[in-house]
Design a protein around this motif. Structure first.
Motif, PDB file in Angstrom:
ATOM      1  N   PRO A  20     -11.476  -5.874   1.421  1.00 58.15           N
ATOM      2  CA  PRO A  20     -10.949  -4.554   1.808  1.00 58.15           C
ATOM      3  C   PRO A  20     -10.962  -4.327   3.314  1.00 58.15           C
ATOM      4  CG  PRO A  20     -12.383  -4.343  -0.097  1.00 58.15           C
ATOM      5  CD  PRO A  20     -12.504  -5.770   0.374  1.00 58.15           C
ATOM      6  N   PHE A  59      -5.269   8.331   0.146  1.00 59.85           N
ATOM      7  CA  PHE A  59      -6.654   7.923   0.278  1.00 59.85           C
ATOM      8  C   PHE A  59      -7.042   7.700   1.738  1.00 59.85           C
ATOM      9  CE2 PHE A  59      -5.005   5.990  -3.732  1.00 59.85           C
ATOM     10  CZ  PHE A  59      -5.668   6.833  -4.611  1.00 59.85           C
ATOM     11  N   HIS A  60      -6.311   8.270   2.669  1.00 64.53           N
ATOM     12  CA  HIS A  60      -6.515   7.989   4.088  1.00 64.53           C
ATOM     13  C   HIS A  60      -6.859   9.264   4.835  1.00 64.53           C
ATOM     14  CE1 HIS A  60      -4.579   4.096   3.276  1.00 64.53           C
ATOM     15  NE2 HIS A  60      -3.703   4.787   2.574  1.00 64.53           N
ATOM     16  N   ARG A  93      -9.209  -1.682  -2.032  1.00 60.00           N
ATOM     17  CA  ARG A  93     -10.051  -2.477  -2.933  1.00 60.00           C
ATOM     18  C   ARG A  93      -9.326  -2.856  -4.225  1.00 60.00           C
ATOM     19  NH1 ARG A  93     -12.986   2.580  -3.179  1.00 60.00           N
ATOM     20  NH2 ARG A  93     -12.635   3.686  -5.140  1.00 60.00           N
ATOM     21  N   VAL A  97       0.833  -1.206   0.000  1.00 61.94           N
ATOM     22  CA  VAL A  97       0.000   0.000   0.000  1.00 61.94           C
ATOM     23  C   VAL A  97       0.866   1.253   0.000  1.00 61.94           C
ATOM     24  CG1 VAL A  97      -1.672   1.331   1.329  1.00 61.94           C
ATOM     25  CG2 VAL A  97      -1.969  -1.122   1.096  1.00 61.94           C
ATOM     26  N   ASN A 132       0.989   3.248  -3.290  1.00 65.18           N
ATOM     27  CA  ASN A 132      -0.166   4.114  -3.077  1.00 65.18           C
ATOM     28  C   ASN A 132      -1.422   3.538  -3.717  1.00 65.18           C
ATOM     29  OD1 ASN A 132      -1.434   6.446  -2.030  1.00 65.18           O
ATOM     30  ND2 ASN A 132      -1.358   7.429  -4.039  1.00 65.18           N
ATOM     31  N   GLN A 133      -1.702   2.300  -3.392  1.00 68.25           N
ATOM     32  CA  GLN A 133      -2.875   1.644  -3.949  1.00 68.25           C
ATOM     33  C   GLN A 133      -3.994   1.565  -2.916  1.00 68.25           C
ATOM     34  OE1 GLN A 133      -1.707  -2.132  -5.622  1.00 68.25           O
ATOM     35  NE2 GLN A 133      -1.228  -1.180  -7.578  1.00 68.25           N
ATOM     36  N   ARG A 134      -5.216   1.616  -3.403  1.00 69.43           N
ATOM     37  CA  ARG A 134      -6.385   1.497  -2.537  1.00 69.43           C
ATOM     38  C   ARG A 134      -6.534   0.059  -2.043  1.00 69.43           C
ATOM     39  NH1 ARG A 134     -10.382   5.573  -2.895  1.00 69.43           N
ATOM     40  NH2 ARG A 134      -9.908   7.219  -4.408  1.00 69.43           N
ATOM     41  N   SER A 185      -7.649  -3.472   5.396  1.00 72.02           N
ATOM     42  CA  SER A 185      -7.602  -2.272   6.225  1.00 72.02           C
ATOM     43  C   SER A 185      -7.163  -2.604   7.647  1.00 72.02           C
ATOM     44  CB  SER A 185      -8.977  -1.599   6.242  1.00 72.02           C
ATOM     45  OG  SER A 185      -8.991  -0.498   7.127  1.00 72.02           O
TER      46      SER A 185
END
Length: 407
Positions: A141, A332-333, A131, A123, A127-129, A145
């Motif tokens: 997901p 994305f956080h 999902r 991640v 920088n990947q989501r 997380s």
């Protein structure tokens, strides 16, 4: 038959009638309860039979794919491991062993510590989501997380032993160089700020919009001459001036400290003061600015040697952002997590350097400074007179002892 006897017999018949009616109602109620219980039993049995007939997909096939992907990561060579996890195999497995021995991360029934750490590195490295990488790790997901935040906490627990103050002894790089010794023999590192892309609510964006007109957080860091981070302060708004952040770092109870008689190199955005030595403003600084020309006076020579030594902090920031793409892309956080991620990436950077440098660390020869990051900003306070005089004395001594070399 007397009237009293008639009344008595009538009362007896009423009592018998009432008793019979109560018993009938009890029997009816019992029958109703039995019928309802029988109906629920049949309904539950049919539901259970239907549930056993439902299939949820090839679970075993997903497990096989996951294990195959993980084996490829674990058993690949250092090149593939760096591409996927941003570090070589040795530091990766030693980091997992450290988490296991201290119980910072634990093996679960379904996932090993190695898999959890690999998810986290995947991640922050790309920088990947959540999902998106669930297709690689075959996890939901929500599970990804949970593993991500567990490893983030574990990495943060290593701060006090991986981000430590620099040594106060003269660094070998300075000790063996005519350009820097004895002028910078008391220098213990370099300090600079860098902007990391941020995501904040709309009402907060004005404060986080810096001179680059993007939403960023301003991160202050001190780096030694081995490119290790010795102090990190993240979370300031992108519009905050570097000098203001430095003042905050010095005022904190657990903040930045400068040993007596030592100093850090800083850029022209800071004022000259005990413990912090900036270059001369309004004078050529980086080697690329000189081109084929040589320094023509003592200020130019001082700035050139100052730059050639302070480039360490710029290279450290370059390595950090090249390795962990989450710091150079829109995150994305939540913002609190973004601040923790900056510190976690610096900790991992130091961990990796314990095992030797790799291709993510640019060499000094190949490093090209980013002009947008090195432009001096307006100063907030005037130079300290005594410290400015000391800089003049060093510059004059450099110029006098330059010999045939002017660099």
């Amino acid at each position: 038959m007397t009237p009293s006897s008639c009344i008595l017999r009538s009362n007896e018949h009423c009592i018998v009638f009432l008793d019979m009616d109560l018993q009938g109602r009890r029997r009816a109620a019992a029958a109703l309860v039995a019928a309802v219980a029988a109906w629920f039993f049949l309904w539950f049995r049919r539901r259970s039979e239907d549930a056993r007939s439902i299939t949820y997909g090839p679970m075993a096939e997903r497990d096989r794919e996951r294990n195959s992907n993980l084996r490829f990561i674990y058993e690949s060579d250092d090149v593939h491991c760096v591409n996927l996890l941003r570090m070589r195999r040795a530091p990766f497995f030693q980091l997992c062993d450290l988490f296991r021995s201290r119980e910072l991360v634990v093996d679960s029934i379904h996932a090993t510590i190695e898999e959890q750490v690999a998810i986290f590195l995947h991640v922050v490295g790309h920088n990947q989501r959540f999902r998106v990488i669930n297709m690689t790790f075959r996890r939901s997901p929500e599970t990804i997380s949970r593993f991500f935040h567990q490893v983030l906490y574990a990495v943060g627990e290593l701060r006090n032993e991986l981000i430590v103050p620099p040594s106060i002894s003269v660094h070998p790089r300075i000790l063996g160089s005519r350009r820097w010794n004895p002028y910078f023999k008391d220098c213990i590192g370099a300090i600079d700020g860098t902007h990391v892309l941020a995501r904040v609510p709309l009402k907060m964006q004005a404060a986080f919009r810096g001179r680059k007109h993007t939403i960023t957080q301003n991160v202050l860091a001190a780096v030694d001459f081995d490119l290790r981070f010795t102090y990190v302060l993240a979370g300031w708004e992108g519009s905050a001036h570097d000098a203001l952040i430095l003042s905050d770092a010095l005022e904190r109870a657990d903040g930045l400290t400068v040993p007596q008689g030592k100093f850090y190199l800083v850029d022209a955005g800071y004022a000259a003061r005990p413990g912090f030595l900036p270059p001369y403003r309004g004078t050529w600084y980086h080697l690329r600015e000189f081109g084929s020309n040589r320094p023509q006076n003592q200020r130019e020579l001082f700035n050139l040697r100052h730059s050639s030594l302070r480039v360490t902090v710029e290279r450290a920031f370059g390595a950090l952002k090249n390795r962990f793409r989450i710091l150079d892309n829109k995150p994305f956080h939540p913002y609190k997590t973004q601040v923790k991620l900056v510190l976690a990436c610096c900790i991992l950077h130091n961990w990796i350097l314990r095992h030797g440098q790799d291709e993510h660390v640019p060499t000094e020869v190949a490093w090209t400074p980013n002009s947008t990051d090195t432009l001096p900003e307006p100063e907030h306070s005037p130079d300290n007179g005594t410290w400015a005089q000391q800089r003049d004395a060093w510059a004059a001594q450099m110029w006098q002892n330059r010999g045939s070399s002017r660099v």
